[in-house]
Scaffold this motif. Structure first.
Motif, PDB file in Angstrom:
ATOM      1  N   UNK A  23       0.464  -1.251  -0.209  1.00  0.00           N
ATOM      2  CA  UNK A  23       0.258   0.016   0.427  1.00  0.00           C
ATOM      3  C   UNK A  23       0.620   1.426  -0.234  1.00  0.00           C
ATOM      4  N   UNK A  24       0.612   1.955  -0.574  1.00  0.00           N
ATOM      5  CA  UNK A  24       1.017   3.667  -0.168  1.00  0.00           C
ATOM      6  C   UNK A  24       1.234   4.029   0.974  1.00  0.00           C
ATOM      7  N   UNK A  25       2.158   4.418   1.356  1.00  0.00           N
ATOM      8  CA  UNK A  25       2.497   5.614   2.984  1.00  0.00           C
ATOM      9  C   UNK A  25       0.920   6.194   3.506  1.00  0.00           C
ATOM     10  N   UNK A  26       1.109   5.783   4.874  1.00  0.00           N
ATOM     11  CA  UNK A  26      -0.531   6.404   5.204  1.00  0.00           C
ATOM     12  C   UNK A  26      -0.102   7.726   5.038  1.00  0.00           C
ATOM     13  N   UNK A  27       0.828   8.652   5.399  1.00  0.00           N
ATOM     14  CA  UNK A  27       0.438   9.902   4.436  1.00  0.00           C
ATOM     15  C   UNK A  27      -0.040  10.643   3.189  1.00  0.00           C
ATOM     16  N   UNK A  28       0.768   9.219   2.452  1.00  0.00           N
ATOM     17  CA  UNK A  28       0.074   9.511   0.923  1.00  0.00           C
ATOM     18  C   UNK A  28      -2.102   9.070   0.777  1.00  0.00           C
ATOM     19  N   UNK A  29      -2.129   7.621   1.435  1.00  0.00           N
ATOM     20  CA  UNK A  29      -3.083   7.609   1.203  1.00  0.00           C
ATOM     21  C   UNK A  29      -4.127   8.478   2.031  1.00  0.00           C
ATOM     22  N   UNK A  30      -3.859   9.071   3.017  1.00  0.00           N
ATOM     23  CA  UNK A  30      -4.554  10.265   3.680  1.00  0.00           C
ATOM     24  C   UNK A  30      -4.479  11.061   3.266  1.00  0.00           C
ATOM     25  N   UNK A  31      -3.908  11.802   2.040  1.00  0.00           N
ATOM     26  CA  UNK A  31      -3.708  12.566   1.217  1.00  0.00           C
ATOM     27  C   UNK A  31      -5.103  12.780   0.179  1.00  0.00           C
ATOM     28  N   UNK A  32      -4.800  11.100   0.072  1.00  0.00           N
ATOM     29  CA  UNK A  32      -5.455  11.172  -1.454  1.00  0.00           C
ATOM     30  C   UNK A  32      -7.311  10.882  -0.380  1.00  0.00           C
ATOM     31  N   UNK A  33      -7.141  10.323   0.266  1.00  0.00           N
ATOM     32  CA  UNK A  33      -8.809   9.986   0.590  1.00  0.00           C
ATOM     33  C   UNK A  33      -9.264  11.187   1.587  1.00  0.00           C
ATOM     34  N   UNK A  34      -8.332  12.216   1.905  1.00  0.00           N
ATOM     35  CA  UNK A  34      -8.428  13.282   2.764  1.00  0.00           C
ATOM     36  C   UNK A  34      -9.047  13.329   3.861  1.00  0.00           C
ATOM     37  N   UNK A  35      -8.718  12.271   4.791  1.00  0.00           N
ATOM     38  CA  UNK A  35      -9.187  11.956   6.149  1.00  0.00           C
ATOM     39  C   UNK A  35      -7.203  11.931   6.789  1.00  0.00           C
ATOM     40  N   UNK A  36      -7.417  12.583   8.130  1.00  0.00           N
ATOM     41  CA  UNK A  36      -6.118  12.114   8.911  1.00  0.00           C
ATOM     42  C   UNK A  36      -5.332  10.771   8.424  1.00  0.00           C
ATOM     43  N   UNK A  37      -4.136  10.898   9.304  1.00  0.00           N
ATOM     44  CA  UNK A  37      -3.557   9.646   8.804  1.00  0.00           C
ATOM     45  C   UNK A  37      -3.630   8.522  10.023  1.00  0.00           C
ATOM     46  N   UNK A  38      -4.604   9.177  10.971  1.00  0.00           N
ATOM     47  CA  UNK A  38      -5.476   8.444  12.913  1.00  0.00           C
ATOM     48  C   UNK A  38      -6.239   7.520  11.955  1.00  0.00           C
TER      49      UNK A  38
END
Length: 69
Positions: A23-38
């Protein structure tokens, strides 16, 4: 969070994240889905509990080889 889980499952099924892929990094996923890393962390944890994702210490999170595509 259910929408996020559904999005991950859709991407596994459509081959965006095939079995064995990282999977992409947590940060990249958070940016992609516009949600927090938590929120990403909680979603990933739930999918790990379900056996859809596996963590590899020092390497990242991967789609389980047994994940249905």
């Amino acid at each position: 969070m259910d929408e996020l889980l559904d999005a991950f499952i859709r991407k596994i099924k459509d081959g965006t994240y095939p079995p064995g892929s990282q999977l992409p990094s947590g940060r990249a996923l958070a940016d992609e889905y516009d949600v927090s890393q938590s929120t990403i962390s909680r979603a990933v944890a739930r999918l790990r509990e379900q056996g859809v994702l596996v963590g590899r210490p020092g390497r990242g999170v991967f789609v389980a080889e047994s994940a249905q595509g």
